[in-house]
Design a protein around this motif. Structure first.
Motif, PDB file in Angstrom:
ATOM      1  N   ILE A  29       0.841  -1.205   0.000  1.00 19.27           N
ATOM      2  CA  ILE A  29       0.000   0.000   0.000  1.00 19.27           C
ATOM      3  C   ILE A  29       0.877   1.255   0.000  1.00 19.27           C
ATOM      4  O   ILE A  29       0.630   2.195  -0.769  1.00 19.27           O
ATOM      5  CB  ILE A  29      -0.972  -0.007   1.202  1.00 19.27           C
ATOM      6  CG1 ILE A  29      -2.027  -1.098   1.017  1.00 19.27           C
ATOM      7  CG2 ILE A  29      -1.629   1.359   1.379  1.00 19.27           C
ATOM      8  CD1 ILE A  29      -2.861  -1.368   2.245  1.00 19.27           C
ATOM      9  N   ILE A  30       1.903   1.264   0.828  1.00 19.91           N
ATOM     10  CA  ILE A  30       2.817   2.411   0.875  1.00 19.91           C
ATOM     11  C   ILE A  30       3.509   2.592  -0.481  1.00 19.91           C
ATOM     12  O   ILE A  30       3.604   3.710  -0.997  1.00 19.91           O
ATOM     13  CB  ILE A  30       3.837   2.246   2.018  1.00 19.91           C
ATOM     14  CG1 ILE A  30       3.124   2.347   3.365  1.00 19.91           C
ATOM     15  CG2 ILE A  30       4.969   3.268   1.909  1.00 19.91           C
ATOM     16  CD1 ILE A  30       3.958   1.897   4.554  1.00 19.91           C
ATOM     17  N   TYR A  31       3.953   1.492  -1.057  1.00 22.94           N
ATOM     18  CA  TYR A  31       4.600   1.533  -2.369  1.00 22.94           C
ATOM     19  C   TYR A  31       3.664   2.144  -3.412  1.00 22.94           C
ATOM     20  O   TYR A  31       4.057   3.039  -4.166  1.00 22.94           O
ATOM     21  CB  TYR A  31       5.007   0.108  -2.757  1.00 22.94           C
ATOM     22  CG  TYR A  31       5.550  -0.030  -4.153  1.00 22.94           C
ATOM     23  CD1 TYR A  31       6.856   0.362  -4.458  1.00 22.94           C
ATOM     24  CD2 TYR A  31       4.776  -0.586  -5.174  1.00 22.94           C
ATOM     25  CE1 TYR A  31       7.366   0.219  -5.735  1.00 22.94           C
ATOM     26  CE2 TYR A  31       5.274  -0.725  -6.447  1.00 22.94           C
ATOM     27  CZ  TYR A  31       6.573  -0.326  -6.730  1.00 22.94           C
ATOM     28  OH  TYR A  31       7.069  -0.470  -8.006  1.00 22.94           O
ATOM     29  N   ASP A  32       2.426   1.691  -3.439  1.00 23.31           N
ATOM     30  CA  ASP A  32       1.463   2.194  -4.415  1.00 23.31           C
ATOM     31  C   ASP A  32       1.141   3.668  -4.176  1.00 23.31           C
ATOM     32  O   ASP A  32       1.048   4.453  -5.130  1.00 23.31           O
ATOM     33  CB  ASP A  32       0.179   1.361  -4.380  1.00 23.31           C
ATOM     34  CG  ASP A  32      -0.765   1.711  -5.512  1.00 23.31           C
ATOM     35  OD1 ASP A  32      -0.303   1.859  -6.661  1.00 23.31           O
ATOM     36  OD2 ASP A  32      -1.979   1.845  -5.246  1.00 23.31           O
ATOM     37  N   LEU A  44      -1.024  -0.910 -11.610  1.00 22.24           N
ATOM     38  CA  LEU A  44      -2.291  -1.511 -12.025  1.00 22.24           C
ATOM     39  C   LEU A  44      -2.675  -2.690 -11.129  1.00 22.24           C
ATOM     40  O   LEU A  44      -3.812  -3.101 -11.091  1.00 22.24           O
ATOM     41  CB  LEU A  44      -2.195  -1.997 -13.481  1.00 22.24           C
ATOM     42  CG  LEU A  44      -2.009  -0.917 -14.540  1.00 22.24           C
ATOM     43  CD1 LEU A  44      -1.816  -1.555 -15.913  1.00 22.24           C
ATOM     44  CD2 LEU A  44      -3.197   0.022 -14.553  1.00 22.24           C
ATOM     45  N   TRP A  45      -1.704  -3.218 -10.419  1.00 22.68           N
ATOM     46  CA  TRP A  45      -1.901  -4.466  -9.708  1.00 22.68           C
ATOM     47  C   TRP A  45      -1.966  -4.339  -8.186  1.00 22.68           C
ATOM     48  O   TRP A  45      -2.451  -5.235  -7.512  1.00 22.68           O
ATOM     49  CB  TRP A  45      -0.765  -5.428 -10.057  1.00 22.68           C
ATOM     50  CG  TRP A  45       0.586  -4.783  -9.900  1.00 22.68           C
ATOM     51  CD1 TRP A  45       1.295  -4.133 -10.872  1.00 22.68           C
ATOM     52  CD2 TRP A  45       1.364  -4.681  -8.711  1.00 22.68           C
ATOM     53  NE1 TRP A  45       2.474  -3.641 -10.361  1.00 22.68           N
ATOM     54  CE2 TRP A  45       2.540  -3.967  -9.036  1.00 22.68           C
ATOM     55  CE3 TRP A  45       1.187  -5.115  -7.409  1.00 22.68           C
ATOM     56  CZ2 TRP A  45       3.532  -3.684  -8.097  1.00 22.68           C
ATOM     57  CZ3 TRP A  45       2.171  -4.838  -6.476  1.00 22.68           C
ATOM     58  CH2 TRP A  45       3.332  -4.131  -6.819  1.00 22.68           C
ATOM     59  N   ALA A  46      -1.482  -3.253  -7.604  1.00 26.48           N
ATOM     60  CA  ALA A  46      -1.332  -3.180  -6.145  1.00 26.48           C
ATOM     61  C   ALA A  46      -2.663  -3.261  -5.405  1.00 26.48           C
ATOM     62  O   ALA A  46      -2.767  -3.940  -4.383  1.00 26.48           O
ATOM     63  CB  ALA A  46      -0.578  -1.915  -5.742  1.00 26.48           C
ATOM     64  N   GLY A  52      -6.568  -8.896  -1.965  1.00 29.03           N
ATOM     65  CA  GLY A  52      -6.480 -10.351  -1.813  1.00 29.03           C
ATOM     66  C   GLY A  52      -5.669 -10.755  -0.594  1.00 29.03           C
ATOM     67  O   GLY A  52      -6.039 -11.667   0.145  1.00 29.03           O
ATOM     68  N   LEU A  53      -4.549 -10.083  -0.377  1.00 26.93           N
ATOM     69  CA  LEU A  53      -3.722 -10.390   0.790  1.00 26.93           C
ATOM     70  C   LEU A  53      -4.458 -10.096   2.091  1.00 26.93           C
ATOM     71  O   LEU A  53      -4.328 -10.844   3.063  1.00 26.93           O
ATOM     72  CB  LEU A  53      -2.408  -9.603   0.742  1.00 26.93           C
ATOM     73  CG  LEU A  53      -1.369 -10.098  -0.251  1.00 26.93           C
ATOM     74  CD1 LEU A  53      -0.199  -9.120  -0.329  1.00 26.93           C
ATOM     75  CD2 LEU A  53      -0.886 -11.482   0.108  1.00 26.93           C
ATOM     76  N   PHE A  54      -5.233  -9.006   2.112  1.00 31.58           N
ATOM     77  CA  PHE A  54      -5.983  -8.704   3.325  1.00 31.58           C
ATOM     78  C   PHE A  54      -7.038  -9.786   3.582  1.00 31.58           C
ATOM     79  O   PHE A  54      -7.233 -10.202   4.726  1.00 31.58           O
ATOM     80  CB  PHE A  54      -6.653  -7.330   3.255  1.00 31.58           C
ATOM     81  CG  PHE A  54      -7.406  -7.010   4.519  1.00 31.58           C
ATOM     82  CD1 PHE A  54      -6.721  -6.681   5.679  1.00 31.58           C
ATOM     83  CD2 PHE A  54      -8.786  -7.077   4.564  1.00 31.58           C
ATOM     84  CE1 PHE A  54      -7.396  -6.417   6.860  1.00 31.58           C
ATOM     85  CE2 PHE A  54      -9.470  -6.814   5.736  1.00 31.58           C
ATOM     86  CZ  PHE A  54      -8.772  -6.478   6.885  1.00 31.58           C
TER      87      PHE A  54
END
Length: 168
Positions: A29-32, A44-46, A52-54
């Motif tokens: 999330i921080i990266y995005d 486009l994918w974050a 999904g990870l959550f």
């Protein structure tokens, strides 16, 4: 009792390992956010991946939460009871409420995961990520929750039997 220690240990290991997924999705999330606002270049994918990870993180921690008595409880009735009646209500709550729910959860999540796997289900987002790993995790989580429920129920029964012996 060996069975209780095995179930408790399994859910403890799963809970500790899966808790690190929170670090991973927080990093994504921080990266995005940095890419989106600092460089005007969102991924486009974050979003799909962190969602999904959550889901994976949230669902797999159910057995761990039950092991540590961290589930939401309605103590409206049991909070006013003395220890013995409270223990009896807790013991009766497992076969009346928990086990039927847990069985439906296991059965339906298994069918849900199987259908997703057979269809090769993917997301509708910007990238088409497979959905079945999360649905399989849901079925695994249901089994872990049911197993932990069995362990908690047996703990309540064993404690009750030991208290009865101490009194008698």
């Amino acid at each position: 009792m060996l069975l209780i220690r095995l179930i408790d240990g399994l859910n403890e290991v799963v809970g500790r390992v899966v808790s690190w997924v929170a670090v991973l999705f927080a990093g994504l999330i921080i990266y995005d956010v940095v890419l989106r606002y600092a460089f005007n270049a969102p991924t486009l994918w974050a979003f799909d991946l962190t969602k999904g990870l959550f889901g994976f993180y949230f669902i797999l921690l159910g057995g761990y939460a039950l092991r540590h008595q961290a589930h939401v409880r309605v103590d409206l009735v049991t909070g006013a009871l003395k220890p013995l009646p409270r223990r009896i209500v807790e013991i009766l709550g497992y076969p009346i409420f928990f086990f039927p729910f847990a069985w439906v959860f296991v059965h339906q999540s298994y069918l849900f995961a199987l259908r997703s796997w057979n269809q090769g289900e993917t997301t509708y987002g910007a990238i088409q990520m497979p959905v079945y790993p999360i649905k399989i995790a849901m079925a695994v989580a249901a089994v872990l929750l049911l197993l932990q429920g069995i362990a908690e129920f047996v703990k309540l029964l064993v404690t009750r039997i030991e208290e009865t012996r101490d009194v008698g």
